[in-house]
Design an enzyme around this catalytic site. Structure first.
Site, mmCIF file in Angstrom:
data_model
loop_
_atom_site.group_PDB
_atom_site.id
_atom_site.type_symbol
_atom_site.label_atom_id
_atom_site.label_comp_id
_atom_site.label_asym_id
_atom_site.label_seq_id
_atom_site.Cartn_x
_atom_site.Cartn_y
_atom_site.Cartn_z
ATOM 1 N N GLY A 15 82.949 84.146 55.099
ATOM 2 C CA GLY A 15 82.822 83.315 53.905
ATOM 3 C C GLY A 15 81.747 83.760 52.934
ATOM 4 N N TYR A 156 76.537 65.154 53.602
ATOM 5 C CA TYR A 156 76.435 66.502 53.036
ATOM 6 C C TYR A 156 75.624 66.480 51.741
ATOM 7 C CZ TYR A 156 77.902 71.041 51.160
ATOM 8 O OH TYR A 156 77.909 72.310 50.654
#
Length: 260
Positions: A15, A156
């Protein structure tokens, strides 16, 4: 101080982390590719890619939620690659859940990986920079969720707001040593993390798989999903000479979603 430049990138097996590691290698850095032990095969593939570019690279197994692992990774990078100039605190996880349903364990886990690791990375890097007499660079992963809280991404968002605050504080405290501290704030990147977010949003709001991602991508002014290379370009800037006078900043790299 050695002539070769050395960077440690956490979560570099895939990623965004992989994109950053390859970009910095292209900039002339030797790279310590840090990731979890079960990601070793992917990480060693990244090491091979970097070596094929003519740079040195090593794999370092590390659980970034553990301070000792990060310290060991920094030591390994410095000793095996012959210096230490940049740390990229990239590793992180997402969680998609209504704020009323987040468990104590989940909250502790996301903060351990997304926040504690940044503090530990800053501490370990600053100590090594001081030891080596290097005016190093500390670069950490924030997010658009460090600027604006997003529904269903409560934990988050909170973790990334924390990264933003830590970045500002560390920049001020480490400036007398010539160490700069900055963070990058990606938007919607086409990686496994967003596949997970799309899947979880689908479970929550009932929209077909892929629709939540499409709707979010449609909100990007530049009209396309973000790539790891888009993010890596900003990290390259922070790590390079053009950012000598930049510190304490969180730079949005989101294609035009938020304006700060």
């Amino acid at each position: 101080m050695t002539e070769n430049k050395v960077a440690l990138v956490t979560g570099a097996g895939q990623g965004i982390g992989r994109g950053i590691a390859l970009k910095l290698a292209g900039d002339g850095f030797d790279i310590a590719v840090a990731d979890l032990p079960f990601q070793e095969e992917k990480a060693r593939a990244v090491v091979a890619e970097i070596e094929a570019m003519g740079r040195k690279a090593i794999f370092v197994a590390a659980d970034v939620s553990k301070k000792a692992d990060i310290e060991a990774a920094v030591d390994a990078a410095a000793s095996q690659l012959g210096g230490f100039d940049v740390i990229v605190n990239n590793a992180g996880i997402a969680q998609v859940k209504p704020i009323t349903e987040i468990t104590e364990e989940e909250l502790n886990t996301i903060f351990a990986i997304n926040v504690n690791s940044v503090v530990f990375g800053i501490q370990a890097a600053a100590a090594k920079f001081t030891e080596l007499g290097v005016k190093g660079r500390i670069i950490s992963a924030a997010s658009i969720a460090s600027i604006k809280g997003f529904p269903i991404l409560g934990a988050y968002s909170a973790s990334k707001f924390a990264v933003r605050g830590i970045t500002q504080v560390a920049a001020q405290e480490l400036a007398p040593q010539g160490i700069t501290v900055n963070a990058y704030a990606p938007g919607i990147v086409g990686t496994g993390m967003w596949d997970l977010i799309d899947e979880k949003l689908s479970e929550i709001n009932g929209k077909p798989r892929g629709q939540n991602l499409k709707e979010n991508v449609d909100s990007i002014m530049l009209g396309r999903i973000e790539t790891p290379e888009d993010v890596a370009g900003v990290v390259s800037f922070f790590a390079g000479p053009n950012a000598d006078y930049v510190t304490g900043q969180v730079l949005l790299v989101d294609g035009g979603m938020l304006y700060n």
